[in-house]
Design an enzyme around this catalytic site. Structure first.
Site, PDB file in Angstrom:
ATOM      1  CE  LYS A  51     -65.546 -37.571  91.409  1.00  2.10           C
ATOM      2  NZ  LYS A  51     -64.670 -38.194  92.429  1.00  2.10           N
ATOM      3  CD  GLU A  89     -59.784 -41.063  75.999  1.00  2.00           C
ATOM      4  OE1 GLU A  89     -59.346 -42.188  75.683  1.00  2.00           O
ATOM      5  OE2 GLU A  89     -59.877 -40.120  75.192  1.00  2.00           O
ATOM      6  CB  CYS A  95     -56.835 -47.891  80.717  1.00  2.00           C
ATOM      7  SG  CYS A  95     -55.844 -46.481  80.254  1.00  2.00           S
ATOM      8  CD  GLU A 107     -59.796 -52.330  82.218  1.00  2.00           C
ATOM      9  OE1 GLU A 107     -60.829 -51.835  82.682  1.00  2.00           O
ATOM     10  OE2 GLU A 107     -58.944 -51.684  81.591  1.00  2.00           O
TER      11      GLU A 107
HETATM   12  P1  NDP Z   1     -64.521 -45.402  87.972  1.00  2.00           P
HETATM   13  O1  NDP Z   1     -65.249 -45.363  86.693  1.00  2.00           O
HETATM   14  O2  NDP Z   1     -65.131 -46.073  89.127  1.00  2.00           O
HETATM   15  O3  NDP Z   1     -64.217 -43.906  88.496  1.00  2.00           O
HETATM   16  C1  NDP Z   1     -63.661 -42.924  87.661  1.00  2.00           C
HETATM   17  C2  NDP Z   1     -64.107 -41.561  88.151  1.00  2.00           C
HETATM   18  O4  NDP Z   1     -65.517 -41.443  87.968  1.00  2.00           O
HETATM   19  C3  NDP Z   1     -63.850 -41.322  89.634  1.00  2.00           C
HETATM   20  O5  NDP Z   1     -63.488 -39.975  89.827  1.00  2.00           O
HETATM   21  C4  NDP Z   1     -65.199 -41.624  90.255  1.00  2.00           C
HETATM   22  O6  NDP Z   1     -65.388 -41.000  91.505  1.00  2.00           O
HETATM   23  C5  NDP Z   1     -66.126 -41.047  89.202  1.00  2.00           C
HETATM   24  N1  NDP Z   1     -67.485 -41.549  89.226  1.00  2.00           N
HETATM   25  C6  NDP Z   1     -67.974 -42.656  89.846  1.00  2.00           C
HETATM   26  N2  NDP Z   1     -69.315 -42.748  89.665  1.00  2.00           N
HETATM   27  C7  NDP Z   1     -69.681 -41.681  88.918  1.00  2.00           C
HETATM   28  C8  NDP Z   1     -70.917 -41.230  88.372  1.00  2.00           C
HETATM   29  N3  NDP Z   1     -72.060 -41.904  88.566  1.00  2.00           N
HETATM   30  N4  NDP Z   1     -70.926 -40.110  87.635  1.00  2.00           N
HETATM   31  C9  NDP Z   1     -69.803 -39.423  87.411  1.00  2.00           C
HETATM   32  N5  NDP Z   1     -68.587 -39.788  87.893  1.00  2.00           N
HETATM   33  C10 NDP Z   1     -68.531 -40.909  88.638  1.00  2.00           C
HETATM   34  O7  NDP Z   1     -63.130 -45.975  87.595  1.00  2.00           O
HETATM   35  P2  NDP Z   1     -61.868 -46.204  88.509  1.00  2.00           P
HETATM   36  O8  NDP Z   1     -61.491 -44.942  89.168  1.00  2.00           O
HETATM   37  O9  NDP Z   1     -62.141 -47.377  89.377  1.00  2.00           O
HETATM   38  O10 NDP Z   1     -60.743 -46.534  87.405  1.00  2.00           O
HETATM   39  C11 NDP Z   1     -60.587 -47.787  86.880  1.00  2.00           C
HETATM   40  C12 NDP Z   1     -61.246 -47.912  85.505  1.00  2.00           C
HETATM   41  O11 NDP Z   1     -60.885 -46.820  84.667  1.00  2.00           O
HETATM   42  C13 NDP Z   1     -60.787 -49.140  84.778  1.00  2.00           C
HETATM   43  O12 NDP Z   1     -61.894 -49.788  84.200  1.00  2.00           O
HETATM   44  C14 NDP Z   1     -59.870 -48.612  83.681  1.00  2.00           C
HETATM   45  O13 NDP Z   1     -59.779 -49.381  82.575  1.00  2.00           O
HETATM   46  C15 NDP Z   1     -60.448 -47.292  83.391  1.00  2.00           C
HETATM   47  N6  NDP Z   1     -59.401 -46.395  82.887  1.00  2.00           N
HETATM   48  C16 NDP Z   1     -59.364 -46.032  81.558  1.00  2.00           C
HETATM   49  C17 NDP Z   1     -58.368 -45.240  81.071  1.00  2.00           C
HETATM   50  C18 NDP Z   1     -58.330 -44.772  79.645  1.00  2.00           C
HETATM   51  O14 NDP Z   1     -57.593 -43.855  79.328  1.00  2.00           O
HETATM   52  N7  NDP Z   1     -59.078 -45.357  78.750  1.00  2.00           N
HETATM   53  C19 NDP Z   1     -57.299 -44.774  81.930  1.00  2.00           C
HETATM   54  C20 NDP Z   1     -57.435 -45.187  83.292  1.00  2.00           C
HETATM   55  C21 NDP Z   1     -58.451 -45.968  83.744  1.00  2.00           C
HETATM   56  P3  NDP Z   1     -65.033 -41.696  92.904  1.00  2.00           P
HETATM   57  O15 NDP Z   1     -64.343 -42.989  92.605  1.00  2.00           O
HETATM   58  O16 NDP Z   1     -64.174 -40.725  93.587  1.00  2.00           O
HETATM   59  O17 NDP Z   1     -66.344 -41.906  93.602  1.00  2.00           O
END
Ligand code: NDP
Length: 471
Positions: free
Chosen positions: A170, A245, A279, A377
């Site tokens: 996804k 992560e 991140c 963050e």
């Molecule tokens: P989100 O947590 O908003 O989204 C991540 C993914 O989760 C997207 O595909 C999103 O879908 C999906 N998602 C959203 N809601 C749900 C739910 N209720 N259940 C399951 N999946 C869901 O993060 P961002 O995309 O905004 O990324 C930024 C964040 O990610 C930052 O906080 C960053 O630190 C963290 N991050 C961590 C990394 C690591 O390796 N530790 C690496 C990269 C980022 P959609 O948005 O399409 O609706």
């Protein structure tokens, strides 16, 4: 205009069950760049059923069969690198040089690392009369973010396939294009039907359907802390393994060695890379108090020299990914000023001459470690410089955070760097720019619970079976 309205399920491009679509906006010019279909729980059911059907055969495939598939994928990936890079620039605004450079380099690197790890991975070991076998966990739901889109997808998909798991990916709506191309790559490489499936759509719909699905055995998620917490709750009723992560607020410690103030410039440049949407970014720069004025001047000069602009041109920094992200970053900049942090570069608003597009000024604050900009963050090009009074103070500040994803230590005395690394509570400590695709990557504390990259990343996708009395 890109028009991606099919999902990849059971080895074919299929129509979604519903008709809902989502327009996507190019963050560089705020124009619609294409659209995707938004899937439903019914689409997820189909993809999970396909993955479930494919699991018995793929889980019993030989190491050589899986290596052959990964090598075919590598050839296709190399052929489509330019397409991937263009998609990344268009969907999330990474400069062309970065998208065609580090972004795709990371994807290929994870593929190579999976191949290397699989070539020699030990799936069985004898403990006396007991045979301990590592077996694929089953059907995996992979949920990824937009910030390093191909890195995040490849670091999950390839270890999953290498270990004999089947997957439903996804991807994030905001980075749907590069995921679509990756699915085309896997299709062209001849991934067996049902082994890899992809459904696009909203996290609240597709992600939730995966997390709660009784036929999904594990979820690997990269993204925000709040969504990670929700996924763990959603997955609890079916007792899935959940690998998270999450975010970070990583310290970048520059030691008091004679020439290392130059490292302040590297710390600023790496913070601004990818518009700060990393991140593991070193977003708290810890500098010796005795050399703070020198470091401040260098940091401000470096930030002001970062070329910001249209990512298709020759720039170091493009926009942030979306209006929402732009607003979040602006509100943190305003909060930093309101909290009394000293602004030494950048600040509120767009850079001069960039009135359209989600562009942010490369921004540097000086603060102590107590402000919101030092603790939360931001996920934008905003660096916080913090003075320290000695090594013990630096370590205390470094560890004074809810997160524990990464840390950076730069200094000429490598023994001192190593000693500090052992005392920092974080999953990856980078000494003097060290980098390694085989090194496990993941967080302590609120940065998560899993480890990805290389052979260590295989463990997330494996179950351990003991066969006692095996002889
Ligand atoms: P989100 O947590 O908003 O989204 C991540 C993914 O989760 C997207 O595909 C999103 O879908 C999906 N998602 C959203 N809601 C749900 C739910 N209720 N259940 C399951 N999946 C869901 O993060 P961002 O995309 O905004 O990324 C930024 C964040 O990610 C930052 O906080 C960053 O630190 C963290 N991050 C961590 C990394 C690591 O390796 N530790 C690496 C990269 C980022 P959609 O948005 O399409 O609706």
């Amino acid at each position: 205009m890109r028009d991606y309205r099919m999902f990849y399920i059971d080895g074919a491009w299929v129509e979604p069950e519903g008709t809902e679509t989502q327009d996507l906006v190019n963050p560089a010019n705020e124009k619609i760049s294409g659209r995707i279909a938004l899937g439903s729980a019914g689409d997820v059911d189909k993809a999970v059923a396909a993955a479930r059907r494919a699991f018995p055969a793929w889980s019993r495939s030989t190491r050589e069969e899986r290596l052959a598939l990964l090598r075919r994928i590598k050839a296709e990936f190399e052929a489509r690198q330019g397409d991937l890079a263009a998609a990344i620039t268009e969907e999330m605004g990474a400069p062309a040089s970065l998208a065609g450079g580090f972004h795709t380099f990371l994807g290929l690197g994870h593929l190579d690392a999976a191949i290397t790890a699989l070539e020699s991975y030990t799936f069985e070991e004898k403990l006396g009369d007991t045979l301990v076998v590592q077996e694929p966990i089953g059907v995996c739901g992979l949920i990824t973010p937009w910030n390093w889109p191909i890195n995040q997808v490849t670091v999950k998909v390839f270890p999953a396939l290498a270990t004999g798991c089947t997957v439903v990916l996804k991807p994030p709506q905001l980075a749907a294009y590069s995921a679509q191309i990756l699915a085309e790559i896997l299709d062209a490489a001849g991934v067996p039907a049902g082994v890899f499936n992809m459904v696009q759509g909203k996290g609240s719909v597709i992600g939730t359907a995966l997390s709660t699905h009784p036929d999904v055995d594990m979820i690997s998620f990269t993204g925000s802390e709040s969504v990670g917490v929700q996924i763990q709750k959603d997955a609890a009723d079916t007792v899935k393994r959940v690998c998270l992560e999450l975010g970070g607020k990583s310290p970048y410690i520059v030691l008091d060695d004679a020439s290392t103030m130059e490292r302040v410039a590297s710390a600023v440049s790496s913070m601004m890379m990818n518009s700060g949407q990393t991140c593991s970014a070193g977003s708290r720069l810890l500098v010796p108090a005795a050399r703070f004025e020198e470091a401040k001047a260098l940091a401000a000069k470096t930030a002001e020299a970062v070329a910001v602009g249209d990512p298709s041109g020759n720039v170091a920094m493009g926009p942030v990914v979306s209006k929402e992200q732009f607003d979040t970053v602006q509100s943190y900049i305003a909060q930093g000023i309101a909290e009394g942090a000293e602004l030494i570069a950048g600040g509120p608003g767009r850079p001069e001459g960039l009135e359209v597009g989600f562009y942010v000024k490369p921004t540097v604050f000086v603060s102590d470690n107590s402000t919101a900009i030092a603790r939360e963050e931001i996920f934008g090009p905003v660096l916080v410089m913090i003075p320290y009074e000695g090594i013990e103070d630096a370590i205390a500040i470094a560890n004074d955070t809810d997160f524990g994803l990464a840390a950076y230590v730069d200094g000429e005395d490598i023994a001192a760097c190593r000693a500090i690394a052992r005392r920092i509570r974080a999953g990856a400590i980078y000494l003097n720019g060290g980098f390694d695709f085989a090194a496990p990557f993941g967080g302590y504390k609120r940065s998560g619970n899993g480890r990805e990259w290389g052979a260590h990343g295989f463990a997330e996708y494996l179950e351990t079976k003991s066969i006692l009395g095996h002889g």
